[in-house]
Write a protein that holds these residues in place. Structure first.
Motif: not given
Length: 263
Positions: A8-9, A22-30, A53-64
């Motif tokens: 995050e951030s 600033k930016y946040s990023i999601y990296l897959p488990s592999n 927002n997409w992490i804290q409000k959208g839970q995008i990491d859980q969706t991914l």
């Protein structure tokens, strides 16, 4: 179920903005164990939002995590930039958010992370203001993105009503009658058609959307159909809120996956 990595951030230096952004990023488990170049999704926030927002409000990491685990989507890397209330446009010499995201962030992410530099593996989507931004950027730079998604996007032929979006006034409103002619999504459709590049578009909006944004989605879908440009339109139960967006982002990601498999 393996979980991806969320950072995050973080910050990168933007030459266009002449400052750090600033930016946040999601990296897959592999990400660290699989030696590949991962497909990349740019995920844009809405008005009064930020890179969290997409992490804290959208839970995008859980969706991914879930969709990747179920093999419904590939292991995407997802980058979420902060763009303030810029509407993702270059509004002045000191506020070149469009250039910062398309050029500076794009180059930084491709150099810093193991993501593909191929257009066929690069996607963009967003909600509300970000839905507008995603469409405008994709249509303006058709050789950079393979498909685009808009969730409750502010799609209008008129200048977005100052103060109505998210019901907040903004003293730094970036639109004027002059620059709206350039920044209007509809004004990019002819050049998109002439480019010969077809960017599959996913449009979704709730029919209870309190801003009535389903009207613009229908209008844009109709114009894309007239020009034989690929588009899907989904008007569903829901309002202009995270309950709707958290569900619809799943469909956008599946749409991107389908486009990868088809083409």
């Amino acid at each position: 179920m393996d979980k991806g990595f969320v950072y995050e951030s973080l910050a990168f230096y933007s030459e266009s903005m002449r400052r750090y952004m600033k930016y946040s990023i999601y990296l897959p488990s592999n990400y660290e164990s699989d030696f590949r170049k991962f497909p990349l999704v740019y995920l844009l926030h809405g008005y009064n939002g930020n890179e969290l927002n997409w992490i804290q409000k959208g839970q995008i990491d859980q969706t991914l995590n879930y969709l990747i685990y179920k093999q419904q989507i590939p292991p995407f890397v997802v980058v979420m930039p902060d763009a303030g209330n810029s509407w993702y446009i270059d509004s002045s010499e000191d506020n070149k958010y469009e250039s910062a995201i398309v050029n500076d962030l794009g180059n930084y992410i491709e150099n810093r992370f193991e993501v593909s530099s191929e257009r066929e593996n690069r996607f963009i989507c967003g909600l509300s203001m970000g839905g507008y931004g995603a469409l405008k950027i994709a249509y303006k730079y058709p050789t950079k993105f393979y498909a685009v998604g808009s969730l409750s996007g502010v799609i209008t032929r008129q200048i977005p009503p100052k103060g109505k979006i998210e019901t907040v006034q903004d003293d730094n409103w970036p639109f004027t009658s002059e620059n709206w002619e350039k920044e209007n999504i509809f004004n990019y459709l002819d050049s998109l058609k002439q480019s010969g590049v077809n960017i599959p578009t996913y449009l979704t909006c709730g029919y209870d959307d309190f801003l009535g944004l389903y009207l613009g989605a229908c209008d844009l879908h109709h114009q894309l159909q007239i020009k034989n440009l690929l588009s899907e339109l989904h008007i569903k139960a829901g309002n202009h809120d995270w309950k709707f967006w958290k569900e619809e982002i799943k469909e956008v990601l599946k749409f991107f996956t389908k486009i990868i498999e088809i083409y």
